[in-house]
Write an enzyme that holds these catalytic residues in place. Sequence first.
Site, mmCIF file in Angstrom:
data_model
loop_
_atom_site.group_PDB
_atom_site.id
_atom_site.type_symbol
_atom_site.label_atom_id
_atom_site.label_comp_id
_atom_site.label_asym_id
_atom_site.label_seq_id
_atom_site.Cartn_x
_atom_site.Cartn_y
_atom_site.Cartn_z
ATOM 1 N N HIS A 89 -4.875 9.849 -2.022
ATOM 2 C CA HIS A 89 -5.164 11.123 -1.345
ATOM 3 C C HIS A 89 -4.901 12.224 -2.371
ATOM 4 O O HIS A 89 -3.761 12.608 -2.612
ATOM 5 C CB HIS A 89 -4.228 11.315 -0.135
ATOM 6 C CG HIS A 89 -4.441 10.326 0.961
ATOM 7 N ND1 HIS A 89 -5.587 10.301 1.726
ATOM 8 C CD2 HIS A 89 -3.658 9.328 1.429
ATOM 9 C CE1 HIS A 89 -5.487 9.328 2.619
ATOM 10 N NE2 HIS A 89 -4.337 8.724 2.454
ATOM 11 N N GLU B 279 -7.508 4.635 0.397
ATOM 12 C CA GLU B 279 -7.635 5.751 1.357
ATOM 13 C C GLU B 279 -8.146 6.995 0.646
ATOM 14 O O GLU B 279 -7.665 8.104 0.876
ATOM 15 C CB GLU B 279 -6.282 6.044 2.028
ATOM 16 C CG GLU B 279 -5.673 4.836 2.713
ATOM 17 C CD GLU B 279 -4.356 5.122 3.426
ATOM 18 O OE1 GLU B 279 -4.014 6.307 3.629
ATOM 19 O OE2 GLU B 279 -3.663 4.159 3.785
ATOM 20 N N ASP C 238 -9.536 10.273 -0.673
ATOM 21 C CA ASP C 238 -10.140 11.568 -0.349
ATOM 22 C C ASP C 238 -9.657 12.572 -1.387
ATOM 23 O O ASP C 238 -8.589 12.377 -1.972
ATOM 24 C CB ASP C 238 -9.885 12.021 1.095
ATOM 25 C CG ASP C 238 -8.445 11.936 1.551
ATOM 26 O OD1 ASP C 238 -7.538 11.902 0.692
ATOM 27 O OD2 ASP C 238 -8.217 11.911 2.776
ATOM 28 N N ASN D 71 0.849 -1.205 0.000
ATOM 29 C CA ASN D 71 0.000 0.000 0.000
ATOM 30 C C ASN D 71 0.878 1.247 0.000
ATOM 31 O O ASN D 71 1.855 1.329 0.748
ATOM 32 C CB ASN D 71 -0.860 -0.032 1.279
ATOM 33 C CG ASN D 71 -1.961 1.000 1.303
ATOM 34 O OD1 ASN D 71 -2.782 1.053 0.391
ATOM 35 N ND2 ASN D 71 -2.003 1.819 2.348
HETATM 36 O O1 G2I Z 1 -1.819 10.368 6.865
HETATM 37 C C1 G2I Z 1 -2.946 9.871 6.184
HETATM 38 C C2 G2I Z 1 -2.823 8.401 5.955
HETATM 39 C C3 G2I Z 1 -1.688 8.145 4.979
HETATM 40 N N1 G2I Z 1 -1.608 6.726 4.666
HETATM 41 C C4 G2I Z 1 -1.489 5.856 5.796
HETATM 42 C C5 G2I Z 1 -2.563 6.125 6.826
HETATM 43 O O2 G2I Z 1 -2.354 5.304 7.950
HETATM 44 C C6 G2I Z 1 -2.598 7.580 7.219
HETATM 45 O O3 G2I Z 1 -3.639 7.725 8.183
HETATM 46 C C7 G2I Z 1 -3.438 8.723 9.127
HETATM 47 C C8 G2I Z 1 -4.652 8.799 10.020
HETATM 48 O O4 G2I Z 1 -5.759 9.163 9.254
HETATM 49 C C9 G2I Z 1 -4.425 9.840 11.112
HETATM 50 O O5 G2I Z 1 -5.479 9.763 12.070
HETATM 51 O O6 G2I Z 1 -2.296 8.439 9.863
HETATM 52 C C10 G2I Z 1 -1.987 9.491 10.781
HETATM 53 C C11 G2I Z 1 -0.657 9.220 11.439
HETATM 54 O O7 G2I Z 1 0.328 8.907 10.544
HETATM 55 C C12 G2I Z 1 -3.106 9.596 11.799
HETATM 56 O O8 G2I Z 1 -2.847 10.673 12.648
HETATM 57 C C13 G2I Z 1 -2.650 10.340 13.966
HETATM 58 C C14 G2I Z 1 -2.043 11.539 14.671
HETATM 59 O O9 G2I Z 1 -0.785 11.810 14.044
HETATM 60 C C15 G2I Z 1 -1.817 11.216 16.073
HETATM 61 O O10 G2I Z 1 -1.315 12.364 16.739
HETATM 62 C C16 G2I Z 1 -3.127 10.735 16.717
HETATM 63 O O11 G2I Z 1 -2.889 10.314 18.032
HETATM 64 O O12 G2I Z 1 -3.874 10.005 14.580
HETATM 65 C C17 G2I Z 1 -3.681 9.577 15.903
HETATM 66 C C18 G2I Z 1 -5.013 9.057 16.444
HETATM 67 O O13 G2I Z 1 -6.005 10.029 16.317
#
Ligand code: G2I
Length: 460
Positions: free
Chosen positions: A242, A271, A273, A205
């Site tokens: 994205h 993913e 958006d 991925n």
């Molecule tokens: O960054 C967007 C996505 C890119 N591809 C891989 C995915 O795994 C990633 O997802 C995002 C989440 O949507 C976010 O929710 O990954 C982020 C982290 O790499 C996530 O953010 C994290 C925050 O950085 C943290 O501070 C927080 O504790 O979300 C955590 C839970 O809310």
Amino acid sequence: MRNARWKAASRAAVALAGAGALVAGMALFTTAPAAAGTTLGASAAEKNRYFGTAVAAGRLSDSAYTTILNREFNSVTPENEMKIDATEPQQGRFSYGAAEQIVNHARSRGMSVRGHTLAWHSQQPSWMESMSGTALRSAMLNHVTQVATHFRGQVVAWDVVNEAFADGSSGGRRDSNLQRTGNDWIEAAFRAARAADPGAKLCYNDYNTDNWTHAKTQGVYNMVRDFKARGVPIDCVGFQSHFNNESPYVSNYRTTLSSFAALGVDVQITELDIQGASAATYRSVVEDCLAVPRCNGITVWGIRDSDSWRASQTPLLFNSNGSKKPAYDAVLAALNNGTTPTDPPTDPPTDPPTDPPTTPPPGQGGCTATVSVNQWTGGFVATVRVTAGSSAISGWTVGIALPSGATVTNAWNANRSGSSGATSWTNVAYNGRVGAGQSTEYGFQANGTAGTITPTCTAS
Ligand code: G2I
């Protein structure tokens, strides 16, 4: 079994929607039940696909959120709860509570689950961040094994490895502590995942792999082609998708999806958006997926704009108040207009050439079989490819003589007779018909050592 798990999930979702309609009717609920074709999941299921969303465990107590989730989607991906920092916060101490909450919510409603993600340079717990070398390699493989084993049978597809390629023009790997354990860390992770859950589809991925001309896209493509040629167990490639002003949707996206699919893997939009949620762009993305028979599902990265990791870009299908946006209508219409893929996919391979070099040319009529083996100390997984000759076949039997000490423990996509010595394998209901020159695969896991396996194939 791997294909069956996708399809069973789709069928279960449709069946549950039907059951829900019955119950709702009997209980005189005021809301009208969702008929097939009026929700994203039902429309996708009619096209033998799923339509999923990222789900955050913390939002499952929000009834506005779960109302949309339960109504519209038939697949879920835990947004953060299956990541390494969440599932192994301390080395050797695994924590599955939040992930299980999502898995149980989904599976009890007939939704399938995509697992995200087993090996990644990001969101590592601090104990792993500070590791290197063979200690890190073993810890990573143990993590893959433990988590995939824990969820065995419950996850239809795993993002085994996430985001391992570099941005920019190099087309090479991203530098990370995992990469520094050796270039073979990705294939080692895939082999461990296959051994732990032979029934799950195993995906690579990544993001910014949408534009066919980009070096990163080509880098991932070359890796997947190499894996298929060498029998590394990879089944699918996830395109995060994205899209925003810096990384916009491009019209060669369909070429990207079909070119990867032609390597013999499923492709999934994992993913999605889109900054500003242009209805036209969402429609194009869905049309591109439906145009590629092996594009078997789309996941949006959140439900309402307020649930998005990029909330200020308002990139999703529902407003923060839960109402449908024009992009929603465009996606639903595109799903309802789409074609249904044949099963198994029969689109001819396109440029570049796609047949793994290990597949011998099929003989006249009849069928041939080849085996690729993933051996580890004490056991192996064999993947058997059955290829029809110059005529279509309606059934097949493969004979395999196992060396002494080898005993089959598990099999998928075939009926088996015998578990040691001379074994015989016949097609199951859905993979007996193989078109001229086309292939299907089944597999089995065994204790012992495979040695050199020479299968025979008889067509019926
Ligand atoms: O960054 C967007 C996505 C890119 N591809 C891989 C995915 O795994 C990633 O997802 C995002 C989440 O949507 C976010 O929710 O990954 C982020 C982290 O790499 C996530 O953010 C994290 C925050 O950085 C943290 O501070 C927080 O504790 O979300 C955590 C839970 O809310």
